[in-house]
Design a protein around this motif. Structure first.
Motif, PDB file in Angstrom:
ATOM      1  N   UNK A  79      85.709  12.983  31.052  1.00 11.45           N
ATOM      2  CA  UNK A  79      86.092  12.154  32.185  1.00 11.45           C
ATOM      3  C   UNK A  79      84.853  11.536  32.834  1.00 11.45           C
ATOM      4  N   UNK A  80      84.953  10.239  33.126  1.00 12.83           N
ATOM      5  CA  UNK A  80      83.900   9.490  33.832  1.00 12.83           C
ATOM      6  C   UNK A  80      84.457   9.025  35.166  1.00 12.83           C
ATOM      7  N   UNK A  81      83.711   9.267  36.260  1.00 16.24           N
ATOM      8  CA  UNK A  81      84.085   8.772  37.577  1.00 16.24           C
ATOM      9  C   UNK A  81      82.993   7.888  38.148  1.00 16.24           C
TER      10      UNK A  81
ATOM     11  N   UNK B  44      70.525  15.991  28.837  1.00 15.26           N
ATOM     12  CA  UNK B  44      71.316  16.198  27.631  1.00 15.26           C
ATOM     13  C   UNK B  44      72.790  16.139  28.036  1.00 15.26           C
ATOM     14  N   UNK B  45      73.486  15.056  27.696  1.00 14.24           N
ATOM     15  CA  UNK B  45      74.864  14.897  28.183  1.00 14.24           C
ATOM     16  C   UNK B  45      75.841  15.925  27.629  1.00 14.24           C
ATOM     17  N   UNK B  46      75.483  16.576  26.517  1.00 14.21           N
ATOM     18  CA  UNK B  46      76.383  17.558  25.923  1.00 14.21           C
ATOM     19  C   UNK B  46      76.642  18.735  26.865  1.00 14.21           C
ATOM     20  N   UNK B  47      75.750  18.955  27.813  1.00 15.65           N
ATOM     21  CA  UNK B  47      75.874  20.086  28.743  1.00 15.65           C
ATOM     22  C   UNK B  47      77.009  19.917  29.739  1.00 15.65           C
ATOM     23  N   UNK B  48      77.449  18.684  29.961  1.00 20.30           N
ATOM     24  CA  UNK B  48      78.276  18.397  31.133  1.00 20.30           C
ATOM     25  C   UNK B  48      79.734  18.152  30.779  1.00 20.30           C
ATOM     26  N   UNK B  49      80.597  18.633  31.676  1.00 21.32           N
ATOM     27  CA  UNK B  49      82.031  18.443  31.515  1.00 21.32           C
ATOM     28  C   UNK B  49      82.483  17.076  32.013  1.00 21.32           C
ATOM     29  N   UNK B  50      81.758  16.531  32.989  1.00 23.52           N
ATOM     30  CA  UNK B  50      82.124  15.252  33.564  1.00 23.52           C
ATOM     31  C   UNK B  50      80.903  14.614  34.214  1.00 23.52           C
ATOM     32  N   UNK B  51      81.035  13.337  34.576  1.00 23.32           N
ATOM     33  CA  UNK B  51      79.930  12.589  35.174  1.00 23.32           C
ATOM     34  C   UNK B  51      80.483  11.748  36.311  1.00 23.32           C
TER      35      UNK B  51
ATOM     36  N   UNK C 102      73.954   8.294  27.827  1.00 23.72           N
ATOM     37  CA  UNK C 102      74.711   9.376  28.459  1.00 23.72           C
ATOM     38  C   UNK C 102      76.194   9.025  28.543  1.00 23.72           C
ATOM     39  N   UNK C 103      76.500   7.833  29.059  1.00 26.81           N
ATOM     40  CA  UNK C 103      77.906   7.480  29.230  1.00 26.81           C
ATOM     41  C   UNK C 103      78.603   7.264  27.893  1.00 26.81           C
ATOM     42  N   UNK C 104      77.881   6.768  26.906  1.00 27.30           N
ATOM     43  CA  UNK C 104      78.489   6.600  25.579  1.00 27.30           C
ATOM     44  C   UNK C 104      78.896   7.953  25.000  1.00 27.30           C
ATOM     45  N   UNK C 105      78.111   8.984  25.276  1.00 26.34           N
ATOM     46  CA  UNK C 105      78.501  10.329  24.838  1.00 26.34           C
ATOM     47  C   UNK C 105      79.811  10.740  25.488  1.00 26.34           C
ATOM     48  N   UNK C 106      79.937  10.485  26.803  1.00 27.91           N
ATOM     49  CA  UNK C 106      81.158  10.878  27.506  1.00 27.91           C
ATOM     50  C   UNK C 106      82.377  10.143  26.949  1.00 27.91           C
ATOM     51  N   UNK C 107      82.191   8.878  26.606  1.00 32.62           N
ATOM     52  CA  UNK C 107      83.292   8.118  26.005  1.00 32.62           C
ATOM     53  C   UNK C 107      83.652   8.708  24.642  1.00 32.62           C
ATOM     54  N   UNK C 108      82.657   8.911  23.798  1.00 35.36           N
ATOM     55  CA  UNK C 108      82.900   9.397  22.438  1.00 35.36           C
ATOM     56  C   UNK C 108      83.500  10.800  22.428  1.00 35.36           C
ATOM     57  N   UNK C 109      83.121  11.620  23.422  1.00 32.47           N
ATOM     58  CA  UNK C 109      83.617  12.995  23.499  1.00 32.47           C
ATOM     59  C   UNK C 109      84.894  13.117  24.329  1.00 32.47           C
TER      60      UNK C 109
ATOM     61  N   UNK D  40      90.455  13.117  41.818  1.00 32.28           N
ATOM     62  CA  UNK D  40      91.179  12.749  40.599  1.00 32.28           C
ATOM     63  C   UNK D  40      90.419  13.189  39.364  1.00 32.28           C
ATOM     64  N   UNK D  41      89.094  13.034  39.377  1.00 29.02           N
ATOM     65  CA  UNK D  41      88.283  13.497  38.249  1.00 29.02           C
ATOM     66  C   UNK D  41      88.454  15.000  38.053  1.00 29.02           C
ATOM     67  N   UNK D  42      88.381  15.750  39.143  1.00 33.68           N
ATOM     68  CA  UNK D  42      88.539  17.209  39.063  1.00 33.68           C
ATOM     69  C   UNK D  42      89.907  17.567  38.485  1.00 33.68           C
ATOM     70  N   UNK D  43      90.932  16.855  38.922  1.00 34.65           N
ATOM     71  CA  UNK D  43      92.295  17.082  38.412  1.00 34.65           C
ATOM     72  C   UNK D  43      92.368  16.812  36.915  1.00 34.65           C
ATOM     73  N   UNK D  44      91.773  15.708  36.459  1.00 34.88           N
ATOM     74  CA  UNK D  44      91.835  15.353  35.043  1.00 34.88           C
ATOM     75  C   UNK D  44      91.009  16.296  34.183  1.00 34.88           C
ATOM     76  N   UNK D  45      89.868  16.744  34.687  1.00 36.34           N
ATOM     77  CA  UNK D  45      89.062  17.714  33.929  1.00 36.34           C
ATOM     78  C   UNK D  45      89.855  19.000  33.740  1.00 36.34           C
ATOM     79  N   UNK D  46      90.552  19.438  34.779  1.00 29.49           N
ATOM     80  CA  UNK D  46      91.343  20.659  34.692  1.00 29.49           C
ATOM     81  C   UNK D  46      92.473  20.498  33.677  1.00 29.49           C
ATOM     82  N   UNK D  47      93.153  19.340  33.707  1.00 29.94           N
ATOM     83  CA  UNK D  47      94.219  19.088  32.740  1.00 29.94           C
ATOM     84  C   UNK D  47      93.687  19.081  31.314  1.00 29.94           C
TER      85      UNK D  47
END
Length: 235
Positions: free
Chosen positions: A131-133, A93-100, A121-128, A222-229
């Motif tokens: 951050x995708x790495x 369930x991609x809704x659970x995750x902050x990043x991928x 899964x990735x389409x959810x991350x884009x729509x929401x 970089x992903x961790x930095x962007x998630x924090x921002x």
């Protein structure tokens, strides 16, 4: 404070089709980011098309045997158990995750680029706007997004394992396609280091990609930095 949640999407594909060579995930492209996220306080979930242990490219255990992350993984029973018990992507369930994060190895060229669950899964991350790495051949998974969001890649700054690098590792004749060429065909603004195998990271809004194994930890950081921002901006 609750843990951040990161989903790793790993390949299940082991064979360089039509040859006796094996492939899979490139070990350092998994271990370097895995420990970067873990040490940053993330809870890590691993998943793949088939679930269970992903095949590991045998060359990656030889060429990177001296890396600190690989040595740490070799002694980390919890991490090895988690790796062997990866979930199936269909159960995620991609809704659970902050990043991928999508590591490379040649395997993703076969089983992540045209996968319905990867697309979902990735389409959810884009729509929401999450951050995708992805690193090396991991950006092949981005091709699946085009199933649901046509034109997603057009004009985007992206890097991945280059055609030149593919030639230099003598894989050009046995891969189903060269990833740089495939991405360019979708209209990406492809970035690459001046020299083959040198690190390169491309950032385009919520998408972070890396060119090769030496780029893996840089992409994760970089992903961790962007998630924090992103988290701070929503407070």
């Amino acid at each position: 404070m609750a843990h951040r949640e990161v989903l790793f999407i790993l390949t299940s594909h082991a064979d360089m089709n039509g040859t006796n060579s094996k492939t899979g995930v490139w070990l350092g492209e998994f271990t370097d980011p895995y420990y970067a996220f873990l040490d940053a306080g993330y809870r890590v979930t691993l998943a793949s098309p088939k679930g269970g242990a992903s095949p590991i490219d045998p060359l990656s255990t030889v060429t990177e045997s001296l890396s600190a992350a690989n040595r740490r993984f070799a002694k980390d029973e919890d991490a090895k158990r988690q790796f062997s018990e990866a979930s199936q992507l269909g159960a995620i369930d991609p809704y659970r995750y902050d990043t991928v994060f999508v590591p490379g190895g040649h395997g993703p060229l076969w089983d992540l680029a045209d996968n319905e669950d990867v697309a979902r899964i990735l389409s959810h991350f884009v729509s929401a706007s999450k951050i995708i790495g992805a690193v090396c051949h991991g950006p092949a998974a981005l091709l699946s997004i085009e199933k649901n969001i046509f034109g997603y890649l057009r004009g985007r700054k992206v890097t991945a394992f280059t055609d030149t690098e593919e030639n230099l590792v003598f894989r050009s004749g046995v891969v189903p396609y060269k990833l740089e060429s495939r991405l360019r065909a979708h209209g990406v603004d492809f970035k690459a280091a001046a020299l083959p195998f040198a690190p390169c990271v491309a950032v385009d809004e919520n998408l972070v990609t890396g060119q090769n194994p030496l780029s893996a930890s840089r992409v994760a950081k970089k992903v961790i930095e962007l998630v924090q921002k992103h988290y701070v901006s929503t407070l």
